[in-house]
Design an enzyme around this catalytic site. Sequence first.
Site, PDB file in Angstrom:
ATOM      1  N   HIS A  22       0.829  -1.204   0.000  1.00 39.04           N
ATOM      2  CA  HIS A  22       0.000   0.000   0.000  1.00 39.04           C
ATOM      3  C   HIS A  22       0.866   1.258   0.000  1.00 39.04           C
ATOM      4  CE1 HIS A  22      -3.924  -2.043   1.219  1.00 39.04           C
ATOM      5  NE2 HIS A  22      -3.023  -3.015   1.255  1.00 39.04           N
ATOM      6  N   ASP A 134      -5.723   5.886   1.262  1.00 37.52           N
ATOM      7  CA  ASP A 134      -6.009   4.470   1.125  1.00 37.52           C
ATOM      8  C   ASP A 134      -7.426   4.207   1.628  1.00 37.52           C
ATOM      9  OD1 ASP A 134      -5.995   1.517   1.905  1.00 37.52           O
ATOM     10  OD2 ASP A 134      -3.983   1.717   1.068  1.00 37.52           O
ATOM     11  N   ASP A 387      -6.836 -10.397  -1.282  1.00 29.45           N
ATOM     12  CA  ASP A 387      -7.413 -10.333  -2.632  1.00 29.45           C
ATOM     13  C   ASP A 387      -6.734 -11.307  -3.594  1.00 29.45           C
ATOM     14  OD1 ASP A 387      -4.994  -8.943  -2.570  1.00 29.45           O
ATOM     15  OD2 ASP A 387      -5.601  -7.520  -4.120  1.00 29.45           O
TER      16      ASP A 387
END
Length: 468
Positions: A22, A134, A387
């Site tokens: 991230h 984010d 994910d």
Amino acid sequence: MDSRLAAEDVVFLIVPFPLQSHLNQLLRLSTLISSRGFSVHYATTVLHCRQVELRHDTPINTTCPIIFHQLLTPPFLSPPPEPSISSVKFLDHLKPTFEASQTLREPVAALLRELSSTTTRTGTGTRRLVIVHDSLMNYAVQDAASLPNAESYSFNCGSVFCTFCFTCQFTGRPFPVELEPESIPTLDNCFNIEILKLFGNEDEFDLNRHGKLFNTCRAMEGTYLDLLVETMSAEKVQKEKLWAIAPLFPVITENDYDKPHPTLEWLDKQPPNSVIYVSFGSTTLMSREQINELAIGLEESKQRFLWVLRDADRVDIFNAESTILQLPEGFEERVKGVGKVTRDWAPQLGILRHPSVGGFMSHCGWNSCLESLTMGVPLATWPMHSDQPHNALLITHILKVGVQVMGWGERDQLVTSSAIKKSIENLMASSEGHEIRTRAEELGRAIRQSVEGDHHGELNSFLAYATR
């Protein structure tokens, strides 16, 4: 700098979630915004500011440098990585990272107030403060809603396909890939309880009113971006604009940005498309037994390989001794000349750009998927958590630019050396692998063409809107 987008009285604040993938994605976005002449501020914890600056892999603009803000947090632990006690392989030792992110509201609020009233470098006041945060940092940036000249935009680090699949789960729509029930990724079997709690908390503070940025491109996921819009209410579609702004890294094929590194020097000596790159990201921990099976599979495949063998990151990467992961006795000597093992942080983007790399065995973190496919490199998919199972399905079942090492239905089983060997041979030395590589190369060209030169259309569209 694109003169159409220049706005000296607009300031950008970037607020990432403090986890490596991230942090890096939003630093890449910061460099692109900065390169267009905007004032960009990047804010995260003291520790993670240091981490992202150490590991960044794209050039930072020196004419209009990014200003880093090191936000103070209470002390937090940095335990060693251990296999999760739950069936989900997301590492429990990262819990302090989630807790640290929840302490940032006050320092972020103070920074918001400061930047919203600051004098810009041209002597004017801030007309607009644009916050790009984010999607896991809604709580931290919630005070932006109280500032009259601030607009906030969430940034989704994952694939749109994954978001759409979870939307299907919540709305009762059929899963978009035909699979046996036990092979379908769901929230419960992809994430551990700690991160699910974080999701729930962040949803309560989703104050975004201006738009959403997705780290994807329409050449890859346009269909699923359109399907995701169809699931939104008409009111929400009117209120929230969506942009697919990836890739955020340089897409040129020359190694202009690649610093000398032993892995790249080794690749220089290998034939084109002959090497399978093996890496499982910064949050993957394999058992010794699984590492042994992987080593045997690589050796028996007889294919050239470059293997990044590292322990999973701790929360504090600077004050911890990494475990040296052991390989079968004599392995490195037996594969010398054919395979290379590195235990250091490797320049993944430079590796995937290298003409000798013809495949990537990956955990299918979205950043790795984007990098690989942008460079036209097909994947051997081995998802672990989060994910990643959805990304693997997108690659193997929909885009058909990869082969499967392990299906999600076998996630609790040891992946055998024979299965690993078979997947490598399929990708690197078969007619099926040749067809997959051809599709990956075609997709890579389409992705690169979408952002070549100054034609980064959706990013430019977002900047034009945000600075209007």
